[in-house]
Write a protein that holds these residues in place. Structure first.
Motif, PDB file in Angstrom:
ATOM      1  N   ASN A  31       0.917  -1.116  -0.004  1.00 41.78           N
ATOM      2  CA  ASN A  31       0.035   0.256   0.070  1.00 41.78           C
ATOM      3  C   ASN A  31       0.843   1.222  -0.039  1.00 41.78           C
ATOM      4  O   ASN A  31       0.306   2.434  -0.562  1.00 41.78           O
ATOM      5  N   GLN A  32       2.134   1.035   0.555  1.00 44.93           N
ATOM      6  CA  GLN A  32       3.015   2.256   0.280  1.00 44.93           C
ATOM      7  C   GLN A  32       3.257   2.702  -0.986  1.00 44.93           C
ATOM      8  O   GLN A  32       3.493   3.959  -1.423  1.00 44.93           O
ATOM      9  N   ALA A  33       3.368   1.677  -1.911  1.00 47.85           N
ATOM     10  CA  ALA A  33       3.579   2.195  -3.422  1.00 47.85           C
ATOM     11  C   ALA A  33       2.587   2.738  -3.979  1.00 47.85           C
ATOM     12  O   ALA A  33       2.774   3.664  -4.486  1.00 47.85           O
ATOM     13  N   VAL A  34       1.112   2.332  -3.548  1.00 45.91           N
ATOM     14  CA  VAL A  34       0.163   2.986  -4.105  1.00 45.91           C
ATOM     15  C   VAL A  34      -0.045   4.460  -3.525  1.00 45.91           C
ATOM     16  O   VAL A  34      -0.198   5.454  -4.251  1.00 45.91           O
ATOM     17  N   SER A  35       0.502   4.709  -2.340  1.00 49.82           N
ATOM     18  CA  SER A  35       0.419   5.778  -1.627  1.00 49.82           C
ATOM     19  C   SER A  35       1.301   6.824  -2.539  1.00 49.82           C
ATOM     20  O   SER A  35       1.301   8.133  -2.471  1.00 49.82           O
ATOM     21  N   ARG A  36       2.630   6.299  -2.601  1.00 51.14           N
ATOM     22  CA  ARG A  36       3.572   7.001  -3.447  1.00 51.14           C
ATOM     23  C   ARG A  36       3.177   7.501  -4.805  1.00 51.14           C
ATOM     24  O   ARG A  36       3.309   8.626  -5.222  1.00 51.14           O
ATOM     25  N   TRP A  37       2.235   6.467  -5.486  1.00 51.74           N
ATOM     26  CA  TRP A  37       1.789   7.080  -6.825  1.00 51.74           C
ATOM     27  C   TRP A  37       1.015   8.092  -6.564  1.00 51.74           C
ATOM     28  O   TRP A  37       0.962   9.069  -7.260  1.00 51.74           O
ATOM     29  N   GLU A  38      -0.164   8.075  -5.632  1.00 46.46           N
ATOM     30  CA  GLU A  38      -1.209   8.957  -5.414  1.00 46.46           C
ATOM     31  C   GLU A  38      -0.416  10.516  -5.059  1.00 46.46           C
ATOM     32  O   GLU A  38      -1.008  11.431  -5.167  1.00 46.46           O
ATOM     33  N   MET A  39       0.621  10.457  -4.363  1.00 46.58           N
ATOM     34  CA  MET A  39       1.222  11.588  -4.017  1.00 46.58           C
ATOM     35  C   MET A  39       2.259  12.265  -5.011  1.00 46.58           C
ATOM     36  O   MET A  39       2.717  13.170  -4.913  1.00 46.58           O
ATOM     37  N   ASN A  40       2.085  11.422  -6.179  1.00 46.48           N
ATOM     38  CA  ASN A  40       3.062  11.680  -7.262  1.00 46.48           C
ATOM     39  C   ASN A  40       4.675  11.830  -7.003  1.00 46.48           C
ATOM     40  O   ASN A  40       5.324  12.519  -7.419  1.00 46.48           O
ATOM     41  N   LYS A  41       4.961  10.772  -6.106  1.00 48.82           N
ATOM     42  CA  LYS A  41       6.479  10.614  -5.606  1.00 48.82           C
ATOM     43  C   LYS A  41       7.093   9.402  -6.253  1.00 48.82           C
ATOM     44  O   LYS A  41       8.181   9.207  -6.368  1.00 48.82           O
ATOM     45  N   ALA A  42       5.959   8.757  -7.111  1.00 49.46           N
ATOM     46  CA  ALA A  42       6.598   7.435  -7.871  1.00 49.46           C
ATOM     47  C   ALA A  42       5.798   7.154  -9.087  1.00 49.46           C
ATOM     48  O   ALA A  42       4.706   7.876  -9.041  1.00 49.46           O
ATOM     49  N   TYR A  43       6.124   6.289  -9.931  1.00 48.92           N
ATOM     50  CA  TYR A  43       5.352   5.912 -11.144  1.00 48.92           C
ATOM     51  C   TYR A  43       5.228   4.395 -11.080  1.00 48.92           C
ATOM     52  O   TYR A  43       6.373   3.763 -11.013  1.00 48.92           O
ATOM     53  N   PRO A  44       4.015   3.832 -11.757  1.00 50.91           N
ATOM     54  CA  PRO A  44       3.913   2.608 -11.667  1.00 50.91           C
ATOM     55  C   PRO A  44       4.817   2.130 -12.931  1.00 50.91           C
ATOM     56  O   PRO A  44       4.746   2.697 -13.875  1.00 50.91           O
TER      57      PRO A  44
END
Length: 358
Positions: A31-44
């Protein structure tokens, strides 16, 4: 692009009432990965993009925000779906089959579109009602599921009320009174309903409107209660309760056209006639049936157009009017005639005015 994708994932997740944990579990990530996507700190990763689109039942183009063509397609589907059911027209078997097929295909492309869900539920409900020999609980349960999804997904509070009313009726046919009770327990008491609460507003220019709307809504609901629950009110074996409400309608509408409210008047007179027939009161049975016949004809004429607010002085400020009416027709009149004695039916048959009913 990254910002657009992160925002879109969050938007779709909230649309479907999903948590970050739900999405993470479905994709096999944290869920940390999803959180980072939604905060625009990472990209799938590119490999996971199709799975994300599939999870939300959208195309990859829509996931990335390229949805103009898709939105135009959806608009055309919704427009066609809303045009499928016309007031007072009962679809035949061919139309039912074609409409259900179209709506199922449209929903496979737009599975969360409430307009399509509501329309498909309505057509399946009509089909089940027509196929009495094949009527089954499984079909009605699908109707319930579709109405429930449409209610959940709709952002139109007035349509939500209509969808909920339909859902309750289907639950009644299923005999699922527990779920109806649950809905009732979550609903407001009548003195806290939207229409009544609005009458407390003294704001200039709105009070007359809200009082008119509340009165019409309550009057219409009163007619529905006593018309639908005939067995309850007919135990006194007196048509007075139906005629009394007729007089209330007459007192507020005056000599003005009743519009769609002709339906209420027709059914009130028909149920009064039904009681008189049981009492072997031939004169009043025929008198009330004749009144019902006239109001039925007036309703069929009025229902060709959208409902219009009454012109009566104490009601003409209303803007939001009741949306659910029984579409009375010659078929309705024939059904009630079937409850009369043969002697009364014979007298009606002799009157050329009613020739179309025989």
């Amino acid at each position: 692009m990254r910002i657009m994708l992160g925002d879109k994932i969050k938007e779709l997740r909230k649309r479907d009432h999903r948590t970050q944990d739900d999405l993470a579990s479905a994709l096999g990530i944290t869920n940390q990965a999803v959180s980072r996507w939604e905060m625009n700190k990472a990209y799938p990763d590119v490999e996971i993009i199709p799975a994300i689109a599939n999870y939300f039942h959208v195309s990859i183009d829509e996931l990335f925000g390229y949805s103009n063509d898709r939105e135009r397609t959806l608009s055309s589907y919704v427009e066609k779906a809303n045009a499928l059911l016309k007031p007072g027209i009962t679809p035949d078997k061919r139309m039912l089959k074609e409409s259900i097929l179209f709506l199922r295909e449209a929903l496979s492309e737009f599975p969360n579109e409430w307009n399509l869900q509501e329309r498909l539920a309505t057509f399946l409900w009509i089909k089940n009602s027509n196929d009495r020999k094949e009527s089954n609980d499984a079909a009605l349960k699908e109707v319930v599921e579709l109405f429930e999804m449409a209610y959940k997904n709709s952002d139109d509070f007035e349509r939500k009320d209509s969808i909920l009313a339909s859902l309750i009726m289907v639950l009644g046919e299923l005999g699922d009174y527990q779920k109806i009770e649950e809905i009732a327990n979550q609903s407001s008491a009548i003195f806290n309903c939207r229409e009544i609460v609005r009458t407390k507003m003294a704001e200039k220019g709105k009070n007359d409107r809200y009082v008119s709307e509340a009165f019409l809504a309550l009057l219409h609901q009163m007619a529905e209660v006593i018309n639908i629950n005939f067995d309850h009110f007919s135990v006194i074996n007196n048509p007075a309760i139906y005629i009394a409400l007729v007089e209330v309608y007459n007192s507020v509408f005056g000599d003005d056209d009743f519009g769609w409210f002709n339906s209420d008047m027709c059914l009130l007179y028909l149920n009064a006639a039904r009681i008189c027939s049981r009492n072997i009161d031939e004169a009043h049975t025929i008198e009330y049936f004749d009144k019902a016949y006239c109001f039925c004809k007036n309703f069929m004429e009025a229902a060709r157009d959208k409902i219009e607010k009454p012109s009566a002085r104490c009601l003409n400020k209303a803007t939001n009017l009741p949306s659910r009416f029984v579409y009375v027709s010659e078929k309705t009149l024939k059904e009630y005639m079937g409850l009369f004695s043969e002697k009364i039916v014979s007298q009606l048959r002799c009157n050329p005015k009613y020739a179309a009913l025989f």
